[in-house]
Scaffold this motif. Sequence first.
Motif, PDB file in Angstrom:
ATOM      1  N   LEU A  43     -15.666  45.149  39.401  1.00  0.00           N
ATOM      2  CA  LEU A  43     -14.743  45.423  38.306  1.00  0.00           C
ATOM      3  C   LEU A  43     -13.946  44.185  37.947  1.00  0.00           C
ATOM      4  O   LEU A  43     -13.779  43.867  36.764  1.00  0.00           O
ATOM      5  N   LEU A  44     -13.475  43.465  38.943  1.00  0.00           N
ATOM      6  CA  LEU A  44     -12.719  42.242  38.676  1.00  0.00           C
ATOM      7  C   LEU A  44     -13.555  41.220  37.916  1.00  0.00           C
ATOM      8  O   LEU A  44     -13.062  40.555  37.004  1.00  0.00           O
ATOM      9  N   ALA A  45     -14.831  41.110  38.260  1.00  0.00           N
ATOM     10  CA  ALA A  45     -15.727  40.185  37.559  1.00  0.00           C
ATOM     11  C   ALA A  45     -15.892  40.584  36.096  1.00  0.00           C
ATOM     12  O   ALA A  45     -15.862  39.734  35.200  1.00  0.00           O
ATOM     13  N   LEU A  46     -16.049  41.882  35.838  1.00  0.00           N
ATOM     14  CA  LEU A  46     -16.167  42.353  34.456  1.00  0.00           C
ATOM     15  C   LEU A  46     -14.885  42.089  33.676  1.00  0.00           C
ATOM     16  O   LEU A  46     -14.934  41.676  32.516  1.00  0.00           O
ATOM     17  N   LEU A  49     -14.771  38.515  32.770  1.00  0.00           N
ATOM     18  CA  LEU A  49     -15.789  38.222  31.757  1.00  0.00           C
ATOM     19  C   LEU A  49     -15.291  38.533  30.343  1.00  0.00           C
ATOM     20  O   LEU A  49     -15.591  37.796  29.410  1.00  0.00           O
ATOM     21  N   VAL A  50     -14.530  39.615  30.202  1.00  0.00           N
ATOM     22  CA  VAL A  50     -14.052  40.000  28.865  1.00  0.00           C
ATOM     23  C   VAL A  50     -12.619  39.509  28.587  1.00  0.00           C
ATOM     24  O   VAL A  50     -12.041  39.855  27.562  1.00  0.00           O
ATOM     25  N   GLY A  51     -12.058  38.712  29.494  1.00  0.00           N
ATOM     26  CA  GLY A  51     -10.743  38.131  29.260  1.00  0.00           C
ATOM     27  C   GLY A  51      -9.569  39.030  29.615  1.00  0.00           C
ATOM     28  O   GLY A  51      -8.470  38.829  29.106  1.00  0.00           O
ATOM     29  N   LEU A  52      -9.799  40.025  30.446  1.00  0.00           N
ATOM     30  CA  LEU A  52      -8.718  40.935  30.845  1.00  0.00           C
ATOM     31  C   LEU A  52      -8.275  40.712  32.280  1.00  0.00           C
ATOM     32  O   LEU A  52      -7.784  41.630  32.939  1.00  0.00           O
ATOM     33  N   ASN A  53      -8.445  39.512  32.776  1.00  0.00           N
ATOM     34  CA  ASN A  53      -8.082  39.241  34.166  1.00  0.00           C
ATOM     35  C   ASN A  53      -6.579  39.333  34.419  1.00  0.00           C
ATOM     36  O   ASN A  53      -6.163  39.378  35.563  1.00  0.00           O
ATOM     37  N   ASP A  54      -5.764  39.420  33.365  1.00  0.00           N
ATOM     38  CA  ASP A  54      -4.326  39.562  33.586  1.00  0.00           C
ATOM     39  C   ASP A  54      -3.940  40.966  34.049  1.00  0.00           C
ATOM     40  O   ASP A  54      -2.833  41.191  34.503  1.00  0.00           O
ATOM     41  N   ILE A  55      -4.872  41.926  33.974  1.00  0.00           N
ATOM     42  CA  ILE A  55      -4.604  43.280  34.457  1.00  0.00           C
ATOM     43  C   ILE A  55      -4.613  43.310  35.982  1.00  0.00           C
ATOM     44  O   ILE A  55      -3.808  43.971  36.601  1.00  0.00           O
ATOM     45  N   ALA A  56      -5.560  42.601  36.571  1.00  0.00           N
ATOM     46  CA  ALA A  56      -5.799  42.673  38.019  1.00  0.00           C
ATOM     47  C   ALA A  56      -4.709  42.083  38.827  1.00  0.00           C
ATOM     48  O   ALA A  56      -3.805  41.585  38.797  1.00  0.00           O
TER      49      ALA A  56
END
Length: 89
Positions: A76-79, A82-89
């Motif tokens: 999930l973190l990789a996805l 990939l779509v630029g939503l790494n600020d959620i994690a």
Amino acid sequence: MPAVLVVVGRVTPADVPRLCGELDDLLCGAAATEVICDVARLAEPDLTAVDALARLRLTARRAGCRLRLRGARQELLALLRLVGLNDIA
């Protein structure tokens, strides 16, 4: 104290409005500034799950809250990255 929303199983497109509604209900009248989205029991993370998390983030932001994930697996973190939503994690 943060609000907590638990996502369990596989997320389908039909689940997205329900999850956003659950988050709205959770935040209604709450003094939370942060939402913890527990995804530890999310099955088969895919782009539908990513879409759901993006919409949950928007729902939280509209309520003045920040969305964070708890229990996210590497897939999930990789996805999200990939779509630029790494600020959620």
